[in-house]
Design a protein around this motif. Structure first.
Motif, short mmCIF file in Angstrom:
data_model
loop_
_atom_site.label_atom_id
_atom_site.label_comp_id
_atom_site.label_asym_id
_atom_site.label_seq_id
_atom_site.Cartn_x
_atom_site.Cartn_y
_atom_site.Cartn_z
N UNK A 188 0.68 -1.25 0.27
CA UNK A 188 0.39 -0.81 -0.04
C UNK A 188 0.14 1.19 0.41
N UNK A 189 0.83 2.23 -1.12
CA UNK A 189 1.76 3.33 -0.74
C UNK A 189 0.44 4.02 -0.47
N UNK A 190 0.85 5.13 1.00
CA UNK A 190 -0.45 6.14 1.54
C UNK A 190 0.10 7.25 1.94
N UNK A 191 -0.48 8.29 1.36
CA UNK A 191 -0.03 9.27 1.86
C UNK A 191 -1.14 10.76 0.66
N UNK A 192 0.04 11.61 0.00
CA UNK A 192 -1.38 12.67 -0.22
C UNK A 192 -1.73 12.99 -1.58
N UNK A 238 -0.75 14.53 7.61
CA UNK A 238 -0.94 13.69 8.89
C UNK A 238 -1.85 13.69 10.32
N UNK A 239 -1.71 14.92 10.25
CA UNK A 239 -1.95 15.41 11.87
C UNK A 239 -3.71 16.03 12.02
N UNK A 240 -4.14 16.05 10.89
CA UNK A 240 -5.84 17.15 10.63
C UNK A 240 -6.47 16.77 9.69
N UNK A 241 -7.74 16.26 10.04
CA UNK A 241 -8.82 16.34 9.17
C UNK A 241 -9.20 17.40 8.22
N UNK A 242 -9.58 17.51 7.19
CA UNK A 242 -10.25 18.58 6.19
C UNK A 242 -11.55 18.11 5.32
N UNK A 287 -9.59 14.42 3.41
CA UNK A 287 -9.93 13.47 3.88
C UNK A 287 -9.20 13.29 5.52
N UNK A 288 -10.15 12.35 5.57
CA UNK A 288 -9.61 12.46 7.35
C UNK A 288 -7.75 12.13 8.02
N UNK A 289 -7.68 12.36 8.81
CA UNK A 289 -6.32 12.95 8.77
C UNK A 289 -5.85 11.05 9.08
N UNK A 290 -3.88 10.76 8.64
CA UNK A 290 -3.74 9.75 8.36
C UNK A 290 -4.13 8.74 9.28
N UNK A 291 -3.95 9.12 11.36
CA UNK A 291 -4.32 8.05 11.63
C UNK A 291 -6.07 7.75 12.04
N UNK A 292 -6.70 8.46 11.71
CA UNK A 292 -8.42 8.09 11.51
C UNK A 292 -8.57 7.24 10.35
N UNK A 315 3.19 -4.28 3.10
CA UNK A 315 4.14 -3.88 3.08
C UNK A 315 3.22 -2.20 2.75
N UNK A 316 3.27 -1.45 4.21
CA UNK A 316 2.83 -0.40 3.16
C UNK A 316 3.89 1.08 3.52
N UNK A 317 3.69 1.76 2.05
CA UNK A 317 5.39 3.23 1.55
C UNK A 317 4.46 4.43 2.58
N UNK A 318 5.12 5.52 3.40
CA UNK A 318 4.47 6.11 4.04
C UNK A 318 5.08 6.92 3.49
N UNK A 319 4.05 8.45 2.32
CA UNK A 319 5.22 9.37 1.84
C UNK A 319 4.03 10.45 2.06
N UNK A 320 4.01 10.84 3.71
CA UNK A 320 3.32 12.30 3.89
C UNK A 320 3.99 13.33 4.83
N UNK A 321 3.89 14.19 5.15
CA UNK A 321 3.94 15.37 5.73
C UNK A 321 4.34 17.00 5.87
#
Length: 379
Positions: free
Chosen positions: A178-182, A220-224, A228-233, A247-253
């Protein structure tokens, strides 16, 4: 036999989005035809539909799947009707999702699959994914069985509606990535209708399913309301809960760092000033969640972005601190150094012009290919 996710899109609140879409108006007596490219082969498939942001039940009158032809057309002889618990229609409660029964349609790796939904009633605002970078078609009436695509030649958007997943049944044990990010993961800057996001480039280079869980503008840290919802949500729903993920590849911040630098961007608000400590806390939350599921997580450094609306002295400082922590902490299972990979040799804070889209913030097709080639060795 195993079920594995072969394609996914992360759901979002109905919103104006980056380009015109139908999410806020919804559908009434329409057939919606959507085209996706699957990244695993199988002898059966099933679809997942989401009403995550609906305020009332979603009535799906019927659905079909087929191998895609050109545009809205499908390959003759491949259309299959979809059922849900043995029934041709399904009512999906607000804030819920539905998974179809297995459909006897064999697909190959990187095949394009068409999913057609008939919505005979009035849906209200639609759960959707804003940046599909692939044409989606709409027609009046019931055209689930149409193979020519002719009824769909009028209205087109490049968003996906309700459709959030296609899974396939395969004999091989899955090892999904999974590629996860913005927006860099979503594929902003890539050529539309050409499957040139970095998830596409990676799927062409590895034997594993590759799933794109990017949302343009995501934080990463806030809903919009727009992004979309923040990463943890959304991390479990959009990444860890997908079948077969290893595997997850995280590209965010970048947006957390840069939104507060931008001016006259109402969709960025509120945009609190974030520190490296703030972002590191967010990354650690996702690392813990992945490891608790036995999933590897690869951290990708914040790319170079000097000269963009997101850049400023504070943003430069925070991004450098975050990247140093990623490289040195050892908390990720591996690190993809996008910052160094895409840097301009003449000014490492800028995106290399050879890999840059027009805005200087996003890679183009060539940049996404470079990212895909570099991450292969880390999987």
């Amino acid at each position: 036999m195993y079920w594995t996710a072969a394609w996914t899109a992360s759901p979002q609140l109905p919103s104006t989005g980056f380009t015109p879409n139908w999410s806020q108006e919804g559908f009434s007596g329409h057939t919606v035809r959507q085209v996706v490219r699957v990244t695993a082969a199988g002898d059966r498939l099933r679809i997942r539909l989401s009403n995550a942001y609906g305020t009332s039940p979603l009535a799906v009158t019927g659905a079909t799947v087929a191998l895609a032809g050109t545009g809205a057309a499908v390959r003759p002889g491949t259309t299959r009707r979809v059922t849900f618990g043995g029934e041709p229609s399904v009512d999906i409660p607000a804030h819920a999702q539905a998974e179809s029964d297995a459909v006897p349609l064999a697909v190959g790796r990187l095949d394009r699959v068409t999913v057609t939904l008939h919505l005979a009633g009035t849906t209200g605002p639609a759960t959707f994914h804003a940046q599909g970078f692939t044409d989606t078609y709409r027609a009046e009436g019931d055209h689930r069985e149409d193979t020519t695509g002719e009824p769909f030649t009028g209205a087109i958007t490049q968003s996906w509606y309700y459709l959030t997943g296609v899974d396939v049944r395969t004999a091989a044990a899955p090892g999904g990535v999974v590629l996860f990010g913005d927006s860099l993961t979503d594929g902003f800057g890539s050529t539309p209708n050409a499957d040139r996001r970095w998830s596409d480039a990676l799927a062409e280079r590895v034997g594993h399913p590759v799933l794109n869980a990017g949302i343009g503008g995501n934080l990463l840290l806030a809903d919009s309301a727009w992004y979309g919802e923040r990463s943890a949500a959304r991390f479990h729903r959009d990444a860890l809960d997908l079948p077969g993920v290893r595997t997850v590849v995280l590209l965010q911040g970048l947006n957390d760092i840069g939104f507060s630098e931008a001016r006259d961007q109402p969709t960025y608000l509120p945009a609190p000033v974030r520190t490296a400590v703030d972002l590191i806390g967010g990354y650690r939350t996702l690392v813990r969640a992945a490891h608790a599921r036995g999933v590897r997580i690869v951290g990708a450094t914040v790319p170079p972005f000097k000269g963009t609306t997101h850049w400023g002295p504070r943003a430069a400082k925070v991004s450098a601190e975050v990247n140093d922590w990623m490289r040195e902490s050892g908390e990720f299972d591996a690190v993809l150094d996008v910052r160094r990979l895409l840097a301009d040799p003449a000014d490492p804070d800028r995106l290399n012009p050879a890999y840059a889209y027009d805005d200087g913030l996003h890679p183009d097709d060539a940049g996404y290919r470079v990212m895909a080639e570099a991450v292969v060795a880390l999987l």
